[in-house]
Scaffold this active site. Sequence first.
Site, short mmCIF file in Angstrom:
data_model
loop_
_atom_site.label_atom_id
_atom_site.label_comp_id
_atom_site.label_asym_id
_atom_site.label_seq_id
_atom_site.Cartn_x
_atom_site.Cartn_y
_atom_site.Cartn_z
CE1 TYR A 130 -5.33 1.28 3.83
CE2 TYR A 130 -3.26 0.60 4.80
CZ TYR A 130 -4.05 0.84 3.70
OH TYR A 130 -3.54 0.65 2.47
CB SER A 133 -0.93 0.01 1.21
OG SER A 133 -2.00 -0.86 0.98
CE LYS A 158 -3.56 0.49 -1.54
NZ LYS A 158 -4.36 0.08 -0.38
CE1 TYR A 214 -4.08 -1.20 -5.19
CE2 TYR A 214 -4.64 -3.53 -5.32
CZ TYR A 214 -4.41 -2.40 -4.58
OH TYR A 214 -4.49 -2.46 -3.20
CB VAL A 217 -0.16 -6.07 4.02
CG1 VAL A 217 -1.49 -5.63 4.53
CG2 VAL A 217 -0.11 -6.16 2.53
#
Length: 313
Positions: free
Chosen positions: A249, A68, A71, A197, A267
């Site tokens: 998050y 992530s 991103k 992605y 992660v």
Amino acid sequence: MNGEWKELEGRLPAWLEESRKRTASGKVASYIPELANAPGEALGITLCDGHNGVLTVGDCGLHFTLQSISKVFTLLLALMDHGEEGVFAKVGMEPTGDNFNSMLKLELVEPGIPFNPLINAGAIAVSSLIKGATPAEKTERIAAFFRELAGDSSLQVNEAVYQSETKTAHRNRSLAYFLKANGVLEHDDIEEVLEVYFKHCSIEVSCMHLARMALVLAYDGKDPQSGRQLVPRRYVQIAKTFMITCGMYNESGAFAIRVGLPAKSGVSGGILALVPGKYGIGVVGPALNPKGNSTAGVHLLETISTAFDWSMF
Ligand code: DON
């Protein structure tokens, strides 16, 4: 060398070993099967300042995938490709309070666009915006951008992690097809969007790469070593704001209170963080807490930030 840097150099090894104890209470991610091979007891940190100073302690030789953390940087590239209006027609600017892979609000809240670009749904929407004629061309543009920021022309997709994710990503597939139904994705072939992605999530890095990418954000888009403006300042401002509100998050609020720095986790156990105007920081600790953030990595950042009063707030 300034006093703070010298003190950091002296105290970091003991802090790292103290935080390493926290790895025992965490769990390495396994929903992407290949990630389960990571060493759960590992912990490493690299800090870069804007004057070629590098501090690296612990298991910094470990290579891991961005997951992530990518991103933040695909968001920057999409902003450079389409501007704010183009990007924010497809994703919102608000935290969700839900898990990073949640589908809940896509159905509950009109107009059914992802709440922000750092949850999986938002990042899939952002991936669809990257310019390029084919998935391979888009992925190559992303990789080239990451290489420039990380200062390493050898960054590559880890093929085993990519394969492992694409074979098991039933939830992300559902999210993407839901986004298509909601009119967020315009592509006819949703698998092509997912390929881009998964591939950018699978780009392999070390703590040093994270620290250098973070340093560019700490200097408002400028590479302090070359003096080149790699990203417009306004877009870095947007990215840093998302890092504060959504970067960890549904633990972003607690992290803002305890650490107070813009950061983004993945992660694989990586955390990219920055001290504005000063340092880029890369951390890896694959054992995760229940929210999906590196348990020892968060503890280490809290220790350092508290000791040097780095909170932005
Ligand atoms: O889409 C996924 O599930 C992964 N490629 C990335 C998720 C992730 O890193 C969430 N992190 N905390």
